[in-house]
Design a protein around this motif. Structure first.
Motif, mmCIF file in Angstrom:
data_model
loop_
_atom_site.group_PDB
_atom_site.id
_atom_site.type_symbol
_atom_site.label_atom_id
_atom_site.label_comp_id
_atom_site.label_asym_id
_atom_site.label_seq_id
_atom_site.Cartn_x
_atom_site.Cartn_y
_atom_site.Cartn_z
ATOM 1 N N TRP A 21 17.211 16.949 23.411
ATOM 2 C CA TRP A 21 17.509 18.378 23.416
ATOM 3 C C TRP A 21 18.708 18.713 24.307
ATOM 4 C CZ3 TRP A 21 16.535 22.123 20.288
ATOM 5 C CH2 TRP A 21 16.640 23.452 20.690
ATOM 6 N N HIS A 22 18.861 17.988 25.418
ATOM 7 C CA HIS A 22 19.941 18.280 26.364
ATOM 8 C C HIS A 22 21.224 17.519 26.047
ATOM 9 C CE1 HIS A 22 17.559 20.696 29.216
ATOM 10 N NE2 HIS A 22 16.561 19.911 28.865
ATOM 11 N N ALA A 23 21.185 16.676 25.008
ATOM 12 C CA ALA A 23 22.375 15.871 24.696
ATOM 13 C C ALA A 23 23.531 16.716 24.186
ATOM 14 C CB ALA A 23 22.017 14.791 23.675
ATOM 15 N N ALA A 24 23.241 17.791 23.466
ATOM 16 C CA ALA A 24 24.308 18.623 22.910
ATOM 17 C C ALA A 24 25.040 19.401 23.997
ATOM 18 C CB ALA A 24 23.724 19.578 21.868
ATOM 19 N N ALA A 25 24.280 19.984 24.926
ATOM 20 C CA ALA A 25 24.893 20.829 25.960
ATOM 21 C C ALA A 25 25.431 20.016 27.129
ATOM 22 C CB ALA A 25 23.880 21.855 26.465
ATOM 23 N N ARG A 26 24.812 18.872 27.426
ATOM 24 C CA ARG A 26 25.207 18.091 28.604
ATOM 25 C C ARG A 26 25.327 16.617 28.232
ATOM 26 N NH1 ARG A 26 21.354 19.499 33.489
ATOM 27 N NH2 ARG A 26 23.197 18.883 34.673
ATOM 28 N N PRO A 27 26.239 16.280 27.329
ATOM 29 C CA PRO A 27 26.320 14.881 26.874
ATOM 30 C C PRO A 27 26.707 13.898 27.968
ATOM 31 C CG PRO A 27 28.208 16.131 26.107
ATOM 32 C CD PRO A 27 27.259 17.128 26.680
ATOM 33 N N ASP A 28 27.411 14.367 29.011
ATOM 34 C CA ASP A 28 27.869 13.466 30.062
ATOM 35 C C ASP A 28 26.873 13.315 31.209
ATOM 36 O OD1 ASP A 28 30.281 13.063 28.698
ATOM 37 O OD2 ASP A 28 31.187 14.837 29.615
ATOM 38 N N GLN A 29 25.802 14.107 31.193
ATOM 39 C CA GLN A 29 24.767 14.005 32.218
ATOM 40 C C GLN A 29 24.039 12.671 32.075
ATOM 41 O OE1 GLN A 29 23.594 15.761 34.732
ATOM 42 N NE2 GLN A 29 21.494 15.032 35.011
ATOM 43 N N ALA A 30 23.719 12.033 33.214
ATOM 44 C CA ALA A 30 23.008 10.751 33.181
ATOM 45 C C ALA A 30 21.592 10.944 32.665
ATOM 46 C CB ALA A 30 22.982 10.129 34.568
ATOM 47 N N ALA A 31 21.253 10.254 31.590
ATOM 48 C CA ALA A 31 19.902 10.299 31.042
ATOM 49 C C ALA A 31 19.033 9.190 31.639
ATOM 50 C CB ALA A 31 19.926 10.165 29.529
ATOM 51 N N VAL A 32 19.630 8.010 31.837
ATOM 52 C CA VAL A 32 18.909 6.854 32.384
ATOM 53 C C VAL A 32 19.810 6.180 33.412
ATOM 54 C CG1 VAL A 32 17.698 4.694 31.864
ATOM 55 C CG2 VAL A 32 17.796 6.514 30.141
ATOM 56 N N LEU A 33 19.222 5.843 34.561
ATOM 57 C CA LEU A 33 19.921 5.057 35.572
ATOM 58 C C LEU A 33 19.143 3.768 35.735
ATOM 59 C CD1 LEU A 33 22.208 4.977 37.753
ATOM 60 C CD2 LEU A 33 20.478 5.785 39.382
ATOM 61 N N SER A 79 16.936 1.934 29.050
ATOM 62 C CA SER A 79 17.645 2.888 28.189
ATOM 63 C C SER A 79 17.572 2.440 26.734
ATOM 64 C CB SER A 79 19.104 3.018 28.636
ATOM 65 O OG SER A 79 19.792 1.780 28.494
ATOM 66 N N ALA A 80 17.634 1.122 26.511
ATOM 67 C CA ALA A 80 17.578 0.611 25.136
ATOM 68 C C ALA A 80 16.199 0.857 24.525
ATOM 69 C CB ALA A 80 17.913 -0.877 25.124
ATOM 70 N N ALA A 81 15.133 0.655 25.314
ATOM 71 C CA ALA A 81 13.783 0.881 24.798
ATOM 72 C C ALA A 81 13.558 2.359 24.499
ATOM 73 C CB ALA A 81 12.754 0.378 25.801
ATOM 74 N N ILE A 82 14.124 3.234 25.331
ATOM 75 C CA ILE A 82 14.005 4.672 25.074
ATOM 76 C C ILE A 82 14.794 5.053 23.831
ATOM 77 C CG2 ILE A 82 14.522 6.975 25.990
ATOM 78 C CD1 ILE A 82 14.068 5.799 28.807
ATOM 79 N N THR A 133 5.257 -14.029 8.811
ATOM 80 C CA THR A 133 5.360 -13.040 7.737
ATOM 81 C C THR A 133 5.719 -11.643 8.249
ATOM 82 O OG1 THR A 133 2.991 -12.539 7.885
ATOM 83 C CG2 THR A 133 3.661 -14.292 6.354
ATOM 84 N N ARG A 134 5.927 -11.503 9.557
ATOM 85 C CA ARG A 134 6.249 -10.196 10.120
ATOM 86 C C ARG A 134 7.732 -10.167 10.493
ATOM 87 N NH1 ARG A 134 2.430 -10.081 13.417
ATOM 88 N NH2 ARG A 134 1.060 -8.756 12.190
ATOM 89 N N GLY A 135 8.378 -9.041 10.251
ATOM 90 C CA GLY A 135 9.776 -8.926 10.621
ATOM 91 C C GLY A 135 9.946 -8.963 12.132
ATOM 92 N N ARG A 136 11.122 -9.399 12.586
ATOM 93 C CA ARG A 136 11.382 -9.440 14.019
ATOM 94 C C ARG A 136 12.865 -9.210 14.275
ATOM 95 N NH1 ARG A 136 10.561 -14.962 12.768
ATOM 96 N NH2 ARG A 136 12.397 -16.264 13.217
ATOM 97 N N GLY A 137 13.152 -8.801 15.499
ATOM 98 C CA GLY A 137 14.541 -8.558 15.866
ATOM 99 C C GLY A 137 14.691 -8.382 17.354
ATOM 100 N N ARG A 138 15.945 -8.228 17.786
ATOM 101 C CA ARG A 138 16.258 -8.042 19.203
ATOM 102 C C ARG A 138 17.202 -6.849 19.335
ATOM 103 N NH1 ARG A 138 14.675 -12.358 22.409
ATOM 104 N NH2 ARG A 138 13.897 -14.155 21.222
ATOM 105 N N PHE A 139 17.074 -6.176 20.490
ATOM 106 C CA PHE A 139 17.887 -4.994 20.706
ATOM 107 C C PHE A 139 18.450 -4.993 22.122
ATOM 108 C CE2 PHE A 139 13.572 -3.955 21.946
ATOM 109 C CZ PHE A 139 13.716 -3.235 23.118
ATOM 110 N N GLY A 140 19.541 -4.272 22.288
ATOM 111 C CA GLY A 140 20.185 -4.153 23.586
ATOM 112 C C GLY A 140 21.355 -3.199 23.497
ATOM 113 N N PRO A 141 22.188 -3.155 24.539
ATOM 114 C CA PRO A 141 23.337 -2.245 24.540
ATOM 115 C C PRO A 141 24.296 -2.454 23.373
ATOM 116 C CG PRO A 141 22.952 -3.158 26.737
ATOM 117 C CD PRO A 141 22.075 -3.910 25.797
ATOM 118 N N ASP A 142 24.324 -3.676 22.823
ATOM 119 C CA ASP A 142 25.253 -3.980 21.733
ATOM 120 C C ASP A 142 24.649 -3.736 20.354
ATOM 121 O OD1 ASP A 142 27.223 -4.744 23.549
ATOM 122 O OD2 ASP A 142 26.431 -6.786 23.667
#
Length: 528
Positions: A21-33, A79-82, A133-142
């Motif tokens: 909700w706050h991303a539009a008005a304050r995109p540069d505000q830190a969401a996760v540190l 931040s990636a999990a969020i 038989t289950r899908g799998r993957g990895r996630f991160g900043p990239d």
């Protein structure tokens, strides 16, 4: 599948809309540190969080998953999990968090119970493939990388609705099978809106979250911070085990608010009180999960005068339902810290053993919760669901459903509720009904005692014994004989423990609660 947009002029209706909700008005505000493995802090802005979520959603959308399909996210809070939580919400996928510290068998049991189609873990995750038989993957900043495609599913849904599941949190079931608590978008947002009325944090706050991602308290922290335009500060799991490192992390991150179970403070109060007192940025603490010993609350007040401490009460089935400021000064005696009343839009009721509402100060009963923030049910367990979600005892003809919490309480003269224990923690000792929580609270009145746990141990039933494990402060010279004498002076004969054990500290679970099973196992080993 159509992706739901993240920008909207209307009030948020879905979890991803609320968190961004706050991303539009304050995109540069830190969401996760967050702190990297090398010890460097990096801020992820609201704009970056939205971009990462949209990129993840684009990848997931290419898998042709259906609304409601379950995705296991095997990660600590980051931040990636969020961003992945937000991405799943955008597509109507149900987020199922599990802990990287959990054994493979537990994660596999959760994935199979949920019928998950996809298992995702961070780029540095060490879990081997759980199921071919289950899908799998990895996630991160990239980005999100799919290593194995999920099975093809039949897409039967066209649009996401507010009543669809946002996430499922699996807790330990009494049958040994994981018990999945299903929370809808509508319920989660109803809770978040009620919570924000307490103005616990603001846009300038940094909210340190200490709970593991698979514990619903971490989702409370994320919603509290991002819903307020503040910054989430995930505390690394390894840091929590060492009070000096924990306090060092809080100081280095300039955390202003710390949320977690009372146990996260115990070692710091015991071993590093001066360092805790030097956390000049810290101005708020929110705790939940267990009672906070009054002696430790008083010590916190001494070390950080003026700090706001909030007692949060509730259960996974509603995330939480009350937020009550701890009095300043902390009372020396009396009934203890109240759990208060339900947040706006919800109501707590006391119901007696005959199913009738309880009225009047001092009367005891079981807490029932009337709220739009209630869970939908237990995943694939209609019997347990019908036992917990019950017809309104005040007016059963209405069709309204309430949550039977299993918690016992009474209403004080101040109109607030006071928790007294669990319905299932009432035990029989030589034919007398004993509330274990009452024994624990009485022991906490003894000088030097910092924590106490009462258990009924032994087999067979006729040989069960009331055993108490007591932790004391470092500077205490308390003896078993002294505590036993105190029990004889303050407790009825049938409530006096048969055994007393002094321990340096009480073991805790990954969620930060006292590990009663570990204490019972320790007792069994000692007896053997």
């Amino acid at each position: 599948m159509t992706q739901t947009g993240t920008r909207s002029l209307h009030a948020p209706e879905f979890l991803h809309e609320f968190l961004l909700w706050h991303a539009a008005a304050r995109p540069d505000q830190a969401a996760v540190l967050e702190r990297s493995a090398s010890g460097v802090f990096r801020a992820v802005s609201y704009g970056e969080l939205r971009t990462h979520a949209e990129e993840y959603a684009d990848t997931l959308a290419g898998l042709d998953l259906d609304v409601g399909d379950r995705v296991v996210v095997d990660s600590d809070t980051s931040s990636a999990a969020i961003a992945l939580l937000i991405a799943c919400s955008m597509l109507g996928l149900t987020y199922v968090p599990v802990s990287p510290e959990a054994p493979d068998a537990r994660v596999l049991a959760v994935a199979e119970a949920a019928g998950a189609v996809l298992h995702l873990q961070p780029d540095d995750g060490r879990r081997e493939p759980l199921c071919p038989t289950r899908g799998r993957g990895r996630f991160g900043p990239d980005g999100l990388r799919i290593e194995q495609l999920p099975p093809v599913t039949l897409c039967r849904r066209a649009a996401l609705t507010q009543t669809d599941p946002a996430y499922i949190v699996f807790t330990s079931g009494t049958t040994g099978r994981p018990k999945g608590v299903v929370m809808s978008h509508r319920a989660v947002l109803a809770f978040f809106r009620g919570m924000l009325t307490y103005s616990i944090v603001g846009p300038d706050d940094r909210v340190a979250t200490t709970s593991p991602l698979q514990f619903d308290f971490s989702l409370l922290d994320i919603g509290l911070a991002l819903g307020s335009g503040a910054t989430v500060v995930p505390v690394p799991r390894a840091v929590l085990r060492w009070p000096r490192r924990f306090l060092g992390f809080l100081g280095d991150s300039a955390a202003t608010q710390v949320n977690g179970a009372p146990s996260v403070w115990r070692a710091a109060l015991r071993h590093e009180p001066e360092r805790l007192g030097r956390l000049g940025e810290l101005r708020g603490i929110l705790y939940s999960g267990e009672s906070f010993p009054l002696a430790e609350l008083r010590r916190l007040r001494e070390l950080r005068p003026g700090i706001r401490i909030v007692n949060c009460y509730g259960s996974t089935e509603s995330i939480a339902c009350t937020f009550t400021d701890v009095p300043d000064p902390v009372p020396d005696d009396g009934p203890g810290i109240p759990i208060g009343v339900a947040h706006p839009g919800a109501e707590l009721l006391l119901i007696d053993e005959h199913g009738r509402p309880v009225h009047g100060a001092g009367s005891r009963g079981e807490l029932y919760l009337r709220s739009p923030a209630l869970f939908t049910g237990y995943w694939d367990d209609p019997e347990a669901t019908s036992a917990a979600l019950v017809p309104d005892p005040v007016e059963p003809r209405s069709g309204q459903i309430l949550y039977r919490t299993g918690d016992l309480a009474y209403r004080g003269e101040d109109g607030l509720f006071y928790f007294t224990g669990r319905r299932d923690s009432q035990v029989k000792i030589r034919g007398n009904r004993v509330e274990l929580t009452e024994v624990e609270r009485r022991l906490m009145d003894f000088p030097g005692v910092t924590a106490a746990v009462a258990l009924v141990l032994g087999q067979p039933v006729e040989q069960t014994r009331l055993c108490v494990f007591v932790a004391t402060s470092l500077d205490s010279d308390t003896t078993v004989a002294q505590v036993a004498a105190f029990c004889r002076l303050t407790l009825p004969e049938y409530m006096i423990p048969a055994e007393l054990h002094l321990v340096e500290e009480l073991p805790v679970t990954v969620n930060g609660k006292v590990d009663r099973a570990a204490l019972a196992a320790r007792y069994a080993t000692d007896v053997a």
